[in-house]
Design a protein around this motif. Structure first.
Motif, PDB file in Angstrom:
ATOM      1  N   LEU A  43       0.859  -1.188   0.000  1.00 35.32           N
ATOM      2  CA  LEU A  43       0.000   0.000   0.000  1.00 35.32           C
ATOM      3  C   LEU A  43       0.892   1.234   0.000  1.00 35.32           C
ATOM      4  CD1 LEU A  43      -2.735  -1.033   2.605  1.00 35.32           C
ATOM      5  CD2 LEU A  43      -2.563  -1.579   0.170  1.00 35.32           C
ATOM      6  N   LYS A  44       0.883   1.958  -1.104  1.00 32.97           N
ATOM      7  CA  LYS A  44       1.781   3.090  -1.280  1.00 32.97           C
ATOM      8  C   LYS A  44       1.024   4.314  -1.770  1.00 32.97           C
ATOM      9  CE  LYS A  44       5.954   4.485  -3.826  1.00 32.97           C
ATOM     10  NZ  LYS A  44       6.984   4.057  -4.800  1.00 32.97           N
ATOM     11  N   GLY A  45       1.254   5.457  -1.122  1.00 30.78           N
ATOM     12  CA  GLY A  45       0.657   6.698  -1.578  1.00 30.78           C
ATOM     13  C   GLY A  45      -0.212   7.361  -0.530  1.00 30.78           C
ATOM     14  N   ALA A  46      -0.757   8.498  -0.906  1.00 32.75           N
ATOM     15  CA  ALA A  46      -1.662   9.230  -0.019  1.00 32.75           C
ATOM     16  C   ALA A  46      -3.000   8.496   0.064  1.00 32.75           C
ATOM     17  CB  ALA A  46      -1.867  10.646  -0.538  1.00 32.75           C
ATOM     18  N   ILE A  47      -3.700   8.710   1.161  1.00 29.57           N
ATOM     19  CA  ILE A  47      -4.978   8.036   1.393  1.00 29.57           C
ATOM     20  C   ILE A  47      -6.107   9.008   1.060  1.00 29.57           C
ATOM     21  CG2 ILE A  47      -6.407   6.838   3.088  1.00 29.57           C
ATOM     22  CD1 ILE A  47      -3.773   6.326   4.666  1.00 29.57           C
ATOM     23  N   ALA A  48      -6.826   8.717  -0.017  1.00 34.65           N
ATOM     24  CA  ALA A  48      -7.905   9.608  -0.453  1.00 34.65           C
ATOM     25  C   ALA A  48      -8.763   8.874  -1.471  1.00 34.65           C
ATOM     26  CB  ALA A  48      -7.346  10.886  -1.078  1.00 34.65           C
ATOM     27  N   ASP A  49     -10.058   9.137  -1.429  1.00 29.91           N
ATOM     28  CA  ASP A  49     -10.956   8.547  -2.426  1.00 29.91           C
ATOM     29  C   ASP A  49     -11.012   9.488  -3.615  1.00 29.91           C
ATOM     30  OD1 ASP A  49     -12.706   6.918  -3.724  1.00 29.91           O
ATOM     31  OD2 ASP A  49     -14.465   7.509  -2.559  1.00 29.91           O
ATOM     32  N   ALA A  50      -9.929   9.499  -4.399  1.00 27.04           N
ATOM     33  CA  ALA A  50      -9.820  10.396  -5.539  1.00 27.04           C
ATOM     34  C   ALA A  50      -9.109   9.667  -6.668  1.00 27.04           C
ATOM     35  CB  ALA A  50      -9.046  11.659  -5.152  1.00 27.04           C
ATOM     36  N   ARG A  51      -9.335  10.143  -7.890  1.00 29.48           N
ATOM     37  CA  ARG A  51      -8.679   9.528  -9.040  1.00 29.48           C
ATOM     38  C   ARG A  51      -7.170   9.732  -8.948  1.00 29.48           C
ATOM     39  NH1 ARG A  51     -10.403   7.386 -13.355  1.00 29.48           N
ATOM     40  NH2 ARG A  51     -12.524   8.066 -12.949  1.00 29.48           N
ATOM     41  N   GLY A  52      -6.427   8.715  -9.398  1.00 28.36           N
ATOM     42  CA  GLY A  52      -4.976   8.795  -9.345  1.00 28.36           C
ATOM     43  C   GLY A  52      -4.425   7.709  -8.439  1.00 28.36           C
ATOM     44  N   PRO A  53      -3.115   7.741  -8.196  1.00 26.71           N
ATOM     45  CA  PRO A  53      -2.471   6.697  -7.401  1.00 26.71           C
ATOM     46  C   PRO A  53      -2.681   6.900  -5.906  1.00 26.71           C
ATOM     47  CG  PRO A  53      -0.858   8.303  -8.085  1.00 26.71           C
ATOM     48  CD  PRO A  53      -2.147   8.720  -8.736  1.00 26.71           C
ATOM     49  N   ASN A  54      -3.934   6.882  -5.476  1.00 25.21           N
ATOM     50  CA  ASN A  54      -4.262   7.061  -4.066  1.00 25.21           C
ATOM     51  C   ASN A  54      -4.816   5.773  -3.476  1.00 25.21           C
ATOM     52  OD1 ASN A  54      -3.751  10.004  -3.916  1.00 25.21           O
ATOM     53  ND2 ASN A  54      -5.502  10.135  -5.306  1.00 25.21           N
ATOM     54  N   LEU A  55      -4.801   5.699  -2.165  1.00 30.24           N
ATOM     55  CA  LEU A  55      -5.330   4.540  -1.450  1.00 30.24           C
ATOM     56  C   LEU A  55      -6.727   4.853  -0.932  1.00 30.24           C
ATOM     57  CD1 LEU A  55      -2.137   3.685   0.683  1.00 30.24           C
ATOM     58  CD2 LEU A  55      -2.831   2.653  -1.488  1.00 30.24           C
ATOM     59  N   SER A  56      -7.680   4.001  -1.259  1.00 30.17           N
ATOM     60  CA  SER A  56      -9.040   4.132  -0.741  1.00 30.17           C
ATOM     61  C   SER A  56      -9.642   2.741  -0.685  1.00 30.17           C
ATOM     62  CB  SER A  56      -9.897   5.031  -1.643  1.00 30.17           C
ATOM     63  OG  SER A  56     -10.148   4.395  -2.892  1.00 30.17           O
ATOM     64  N   LEU A  57     -10.728   2.599   0.060  1.00 27.75           N
ATOM     65  CA  LEU A  57     -11.387   1.295   0.110  1.00 27.75           C
ATOM     66  C   LEU A  57     -11.857   0.893  -1.276  1.00 27.75           C
ATOM     67  CD1 LEU A  57     -12.408  -1.100   1.733  1.00 27.75           C
ATOM     68  CD2 LEU A  57     -14.525   0.176   2.145  1.00 27.75           C
ATOM     69  N   ARG A  58     -12.352   1.857  -2.048  1.00 26.88           N
ATOM     70  CA  ARG A  58     -12.853   1.558  -3.393  1.00 26.88           C
ATOM     71  C   ARG A  58     -11.741   1.002  -4.281  1.00 26.88           C
ATOM     72  NH1 ARG A  58     -13.173   4.930  -7.918  1.00 26.88           N
ATOM     73  NH2 ARG A  58     -12.491   6.677  -6.634  1.00 26.88           N
ATOM     74  N   SER A  59     -10.565   1.602  -4.223  1.00 26.05           N
ATOM     75  CA  SER A  59      -9.475   1.159  -5.097  1.00 26.05           C
ATOM     76  C   SER A  59      -8.827  -0.131  -4.618  1.00 26.05           C
ATOM     77  CB  SER A  59      -8.410   2.259  -5.205  1.00 26.05           C
ATOM     78  OG  SER A  59      -7.742   2.451  -3.974  1.00 26.05           O
ATOM     79  N   LEU A  60      -8.993  -0.465  -3.335  1.00 22.46           N
ATOM     80  CA  LEU A  60      -8.310  -1.637  -2.771  1.00 22.46           C
ATOM     81  C   LEU A  60      -9.230  -2.832  -2.538  1.00 22.46           C
ATOM     82  CD1 LEU A  60      -6.080   0.135  -0.081  1.00 22.46           C
ATOM     83  CD2 LEU A  60      -5.341  -0.802  -2.282  1.00 22.46           C
ATOM     84  N   GLU A  61     -10.538  -2.643  -2.743  1.00 23.08           N
ATOM     85  CA  GLU A  61     -11.513  -3.686  -2.395  1.00 23.08           C
ATOM     86  C   GLU A  61     -11.162  -5.044  -2.995  1.00 23.08           C
ATOM     87  OE1 GLU A  61     -14.298  -4.891  -0.158  1.00 23.08           O
ATOM     88  OE2 GLU A  61     -14.812  -2.815  -0.598  1.00 23.08           O
ATOM     89  N   LYS A  62     -10.919  -5.081  -4.316  1.00 24.15           N
ATOM     90  CA  LYS A  62     -10.654  -6.362  -4.981  1.00 24.15           C
ATOM     91  C   LYS A  62      -9.318  -6.952  -4.556  1.00 24.15           C
ATOM     92  CE  LYS A  62     -13.478  -5.593  -9.105  1.00 24.15           C
ATOM     93  NZ  LYS A  62     -13.498  -5.525 -10.594  1.00 24.15           N
ATOM     94  N   ALA A  63      -8.318  -6.109  -4.404  1.00 23.91           N
ATOM     95  CA  ALA A  63      -6.995  -6.591  -4.012  1.00 23.91           C
ATOM     96  C   ALA A  63      -7.026  -7.183  -2.607  1.00 23.91           C
ATOM     97  CB  ALA A  63      -5.982  -5.459  -4.089  1.00 23.91           C
ATOM     98  N   LEU A  64      -7.731  -6.544  -1.693  1.00 23.87           N
ATOM     99  CA  LEU A  64      -7.831  -7.068  -0.336  1.00 23.87           C
ATOM    100  C   LEU A  64      -8.562  -8.405  -0.315  1.00 23.87           C
ATOM    101  CD1 LEU A  64      -8.675  -3.796   1.643  1.00 23.87           C
ATOM    102  CD2 LEU A  64      -6.542  -5.091   1.714  1.00 23.87           C
ATOM    103  N   ALA A  65      -9.656  -8.497  -1.076  1.00 26.17           N
ATOM    104  CA  ALA A  65     -10.399  -9.756  -1.141  1.00 26.17           C
ATOM    105  C   ALA A  65      -9.523 -10.880  -1.688  1.00 26.17           C
ATOM    106  CB  ALA A  65     -11.642  -9.580  -2.002  1.00 26.17           C
ATOM    107  N   ALA A  66      -8.732 -10.583  -2.716  1.00 21.71           N
ATOM    108  CA  ALA A  66      -7.845 -11.590  -3.308  1.00 21.71           C
ATOM    109  C   ALA A  66      -6.752 -11.996  -2.333  1.00 21.71           C
ATOM    110  CB  ALA A  66      -7.228 -11.056  -4.597  1.00 21.71           C
ATOM    111  N   ALA A  67      -6.242 -11.031  -1.578  1.00 17.21           N
ATOM    112  CA  ALA A  67      -5.154 -11.322  -0.646  1.00 17.21           C
ATOM    113  C   ALA A  67      -5.573 -12.296   0.445  1.00 17.21           C
ATOM    114  CB  ALA A  67      -4.645 -10.025  -0.025  1.00 17.21           C
ATOM    115  N   PHE A  68      -6.827 -12.231   0.866  1.00 17.51           N
ATOM    116  CA  PHE A  68      -7.293 -13.077   1.966  1.00 17.51           C
ATOM    117  C   PHE A  68      -8.078 -14.299   1.492  1.00 17.51           C
ATOM    118  CE2 PHE A  68      -6.447  -9.122   4.170  1.00 17.51           C
ATOM    119  CZ  PHE A  68      -5.943  -9.546   5.389  1.00 17.51           C
ATOM    120  N   ASP A  69      -8.159 -14.511   0.196  1.00 15.65           N
ATOM    121  CA  ASP A  69      -8.968 -15.602  -0.359  1.00 15.65           C
ATOM    122  C   ASP A  69      -8.258 -16.948  -0.201  1.00 15.65           C
ATOM    123  OD1 ASP A  69     -10.712 -17.209  -1.679  1.00 15.65           O
ATOM    124  OD2 ASP A  69     -10.587 -16.173  -3.615  1.00 15.65           O
TER     125      ASP A  69
END
Length: 318
Positions: free
Chosen positions: A26-52
């Motif tokens: 997880l790298k970058g600023a935390i914000a629900d905005a377009r671009g290389p930011n961290l947000s639940l929306r941008s990480l939802e699928k990756a988190l689900a895959a990581a714990f699957d």
């Protein structure tokens, strides 16, 4: 000349038994905005895959490396909550590692690691448990420019802290109240997530908003130990452990990764030059691999959005 494979080697290849650890960065600023930011929306699928665990019964743990100066407290809380919920649902241990910086909201994410499994590098910057806001007062500037401010609003507090209006004590008091309440929420979260690890005799320092290097962060109880992701995971699960990377968010190829939004905001670093002739709209010369093309500057944002959406639809690697 024939070659033979031992029975044990064959079994190891056909039915591996070594542990698997999924690694998410997880790298970058935390914000629900377009671009290389961290947000639940941008990480939802990756988190689900990581714990699957359904696709890999050998999954032993999830390791999360964090390199973030912070950002939105809401998104920090949402990402943290999703990590902990998935860890509990799948009964998967979580290790977290601070890289260059895990400060403010970045530290909030770091606390998603299980107690006893939160690490930092000796040179990591950790902490910044505080809340800040800021801005500029431009009343004197617009007066010098001869600009008249015209502000209409319904609701006495709707225009609170307007930068073009004189500072009001009531506005400052309200802002300080919000910051104080947010700080209490942050402190409560850290106390709950770090358990009895915190050095209570230094609580005033811990919650002052200051940052520390890895060793002092350990002494304060903000992290459990010093170590790198690979060294810690191999020590925990053996040299044969298989560390699999899980991509965080859609991967948009260059040069489209430098284009943001449908408004056509364009970063021209590394992109073929703009050109115009005979009043024609400016063009951007793009090249990806062996393919090159020119597109109107006004279409750049739309192209970037289309690529991001297409990338988001791709399944995360297992």
């Amino acid at each position: 000349m024939s070659s033979w494979i031992s029975v044990s080697a064959w079994r190891k290849w056909w039915s591996p038994t070594n542990k698997v650890v999924h690694h998410l960065r997880l790298k970058g600023a935390i914000a629900d905005a377009r671009g290389p930011n961290l947000s639940l929306r941008s990480l939802e699928k990756a988190l689900a895959a990581a714990f699957d665990k359904s696709k890999n019964q050998r999954l032993a743990a999830v390791a999360i490396s964090i390199n973030s100066p912070g950002g939105s407290p809401v998104q920090s809380s949402l990402i943290y909550g999703r990590i902990r919920a998935l860890a509990d649902e799948n009964e998967v241990p979580v290790f977290t590692f601070a890289e260059d910086v895990a400060a403010s909201g970045g530290f909030w994410l770091l606390t998603a690691g299980d107690v006893g499994r939160v690490y930092a590098d000796p040179a990591s910057l950790v902490g910044s448990i505080g809340v800040v806001t800021g801005g500029f007062g431009m009343v004197g500037l617009i007066e010098k420019l001869g600009v008249e401010r015209r502000l209409l609003h319904a609701g006495k507090s709707k225009a609170r802290s307007d930068p073009f209006s004189p500072v009001k004590e009531a506005d400052q008091a309200k802002t300080k109240e919000i910051l104080s309440d947010m700080h209490v929420l942050f402190e409560s979260h850290v106390r709950a997530s770090r358990g009895g690890k915190l050095a209570e005799e230094r609580a005033e320092d811990i919650f002052s908003g200051d940052v520390w290097l890895g060793k002092e962060a350990k002494d304060l109880g903000l992290v459990d130990d010093l170590g790198t992701m690979r060294s810690v995971i191999r020590k925990e699960y053996g040299e044969e452990v298989e560390i699999k990377e899980v991509k965080a968010g859609p991967e948009v190829p260059w040069p489209f990764s430098t284009l943001t939004g449908s408004m056509g905001v364009v970063s021209t670093m590394g992109i073929g030059g703009f050109g115009s002739a005979g009043g024609r709209e400016q063009q951007i010369d793009l090249r990806v691999g062996e393919v090159s093309a020119s597109i109107p500057a006004s279409a750049a944002g739309a192209v970037a959005e289309a690529l991001e959406e297409r990338a988001a639809e791709q399944p995360s690697p297992q």
